[in-house]
Motif scaffolding. Structure first.
Motif, PDB file in Angstrom:
ATOM      1  N   LYS A 278       0.761  -0.998  -0.114  1.00  0.00           N
ATOM      2  CA  LYS A 278      -0.062  -0.064   0.011  1.00  0.00           C
ATOM      3  C   LYS A 278       0.917   1.096  -0.066  1.00  0.00           C
ATOM      4  O   LYS A 278       0.959   2.016   1.013  1.00  0.00           O
TER       5      LYS A 278
ATOM      6  N   SER B 206      -0.301  -5.566  -5.171  1.00  0.00           N
ATOM      7  CA  SER B 206      -1.410  -6.288  -4.421  1.00  0.00           C
ATOM      8  C   SER B 206      -0.887  -6.945  -3.082  1.00  0.00           C
ATOM      9  O   SER B 206       0.407  -7.169  -2.969  1.00  0.00           O
ATOM     10  N   GLN B 207      -1.824  -7.751  -2.427  1.00  0.00           N
ATOM     11  CA  GLN B 207      -1.458  -8.544  -1.444  1.00  0.00           C
ATOM     12  C   GLN B 207      -1.293 -10.212  -1.760  1.00  0.00           C
ATOM     13  O   GLN B 207      -1.562 -10.936  -0.830  1.00  0.00           O
ATOM     14  N   SER B 208      -1.455 -10.412  -2.923  1.00  0.00           N
ATOM     15  CA  SER B 208      -1.243 -11.550  -3.389  1.00  0.00           C
ATOM     16  C   SER B 208       0.173 -12.237  -3.024  1.00  0.00           C
ATOM     17  O   SER B 208       1.265 -11.489  -3.078  1.00  0.00           O
TER      18      SER B 208
ATOM     19  N   ASP C   5       3.020 -11.801  -5.976  1.00  0.00           N
ATOM     20  CA  ASP C   5       3.308 -10.461  -5.779  1.00  0.00           C
ATOM     21  C   ASP C   5       4.503 -10.319  -4.764  1.00  0.00           C
ATOM     22  O   ASP C   5       5.546  -9.537  -5.160  1.00  0.00           O
TER      23      ASP C   5
ATOM     24  N   THR D  82      -9.048  -1.660   3.236  1.00  0.00           N
ATOM     25  CA  THR D  82      -9.432  -0.590   2.500  1.00  0.00           C
ATOM     26  C   THR D  82     -10.378   0.433   3.179  1.00  0.00           C
ATOM     27  O   THR D  82     -11.205  -0.216   3.900  1.00  0.00           O
TER      28      THR D  82
END
Length: 343
Positions: free
Chosen positions: A73, A107-109, A112, A233
């Motif tokens: 983020k 992203s939070q994958s 990644d 979020t």
């Protein structure tokens, strides 16, 4: 010009031979770092014209240390501050030629996170990350460790037993502290809601466990609702908070265990007067500070980023010296607690 300091003056001031000063200047033979430092200090003291060259030689004698940092983020104030603090902590070290390379995941994958960590592995001497818990990341950290790169988990304890160190807060205690504040400050018992970022953030799970265990043992007059996933979020948290307020007239408090607290603050400002529904959240930002001052937030538990980053750099320097192997440890820091009356 006749009184211009010479190498003899530098040697006399440093307590070494002229030959040693000459070696320090021309760099043809190695001079011990402590001797080089003594000569450089003497050169500055007598005003020797070659002192800049000595400073350069002294700097080059320091070991180079490159740290890769993976954060999430990049648009959030907290993680922007995090990046600045770790760079400042490295710059403050006088014993290494340090460099920090910060990367933010898209992203939070797990893919990644793994991609960023492996890409940094070719450029740095150690890696620190704020990452989710996932088998793929266990494999990634093990692969980096096998290459001699120590990995440090920050805030969320990723790859336990493989990573070199966990550095962050005691998440179980964070949850219990939030429960203590909400159950002790709200005027009437009622329902309590908990937001977590997602099921892959074990730090959030531990905060939820701590929160529930405290309420169950110490404040049974309160009821904890099923936890809500907000993906950290603002918009999801905002919409979910509006729904909570509409469905539960006896909602007494909300604990946002991760990010996204701005959405809860926005919903409370729109639908409830200050203090009607308590809110405990993390990290002191412009939004949470204003909400504390206005009575919409009862407590903010903030990560001491300056302390965390200084401890991280110290641990990285030690790992560079000792290698990636060795004991896997945890280092808990104390959060900074902010209450309305402390502003």
């Amino acid at each position: 010009m006749a009184n211009r300091p010479t190498t003899k003056d530098v040697a006399r001031e440093a307590g070494v031979s002229v030959t040693t000063v000459d070696r320090a200047l021309n760099g043809r033979m190695k001079v011990r770092e402590d001797t080089l430092r003594k000569i450089a200090e003497a050169a500055h003291k007598v005003g020797y014209h070659g002192r800049v060259l000595l400073d350069e030689r002294l700097d080059l004698s320091k070991p180079r240390l490159r740290l890769g940092v993976v954060l999430v983020k990049g648009g959030q104030e907290f993680y922007q501050n995090f990046a600045r603090e770790v760079e400042a902590a490295m710059a403050a070290r006088s014993d290494v030629r340090g460099e920090v390379i910060v990367r933010f995941t898209g992203s939070q994958s797990p893919d990644d996170f793994a991609r960023e960590m492996l890409a940094l592995g070719d450029k740095v001497d150690a890696i620190a990350c704020v990452a989710i818990n996932h088998q793929k990341l266990d494999e990634t950290v093990q692969a980096l460790k096998d290459r001699g790169l120590p990995v440090f988990s920050l805030l969320n304890d990723t790859a336990q037993g493989i990573r070199k160190m966990y550095l962050g807060l005691n998440n179980m205690k964070m949850g219990r502290t939030a429960a203590w504040v909400l159950t002790r400050t709200m005027r009437r018992p009622g329902k309590l809601a908990v937001f977590v970022g997602g099921n892959r953030w074990h730090g959030h799970d531990l905060r939820e466990v701590g929160f529930r265990s405290f309420v169950r043992a110490e404040a049974p007059e309160f009821t904890v609702l099923d936890s809500l996933v907000n993906l950290e979020t603002r918009q999801v948290t905002y919409e979910a908070t509006l729904d909570l307020l509409a469905r539960h007239s006896d909602l007494a408090g909300i604990y946002v265990a991760g990010g996204g607290m701005e959405g809860a603050i926005r919903a409370l400002r729109e639908k409830r007067p200050p203090g009607k529904v308590g809110l405990a959240c993390n990290e002191l930002t412009d939004v949470t500070r204003a909400a504390l001052a206005d009575g919409y937030v009862q407590m903010v538990m903030s990560t001491p980023l300056d302390e965390l980053c200084s401890e991280l750099i110290e641990a990285v320097v030690a790992a560079r010296r000792d290698g990636a192997n060795g004991e896997s440890v945890q280092r808990f820091l104390d959060p900074r607690i902010y209450l309305p009356e402390m502003l």
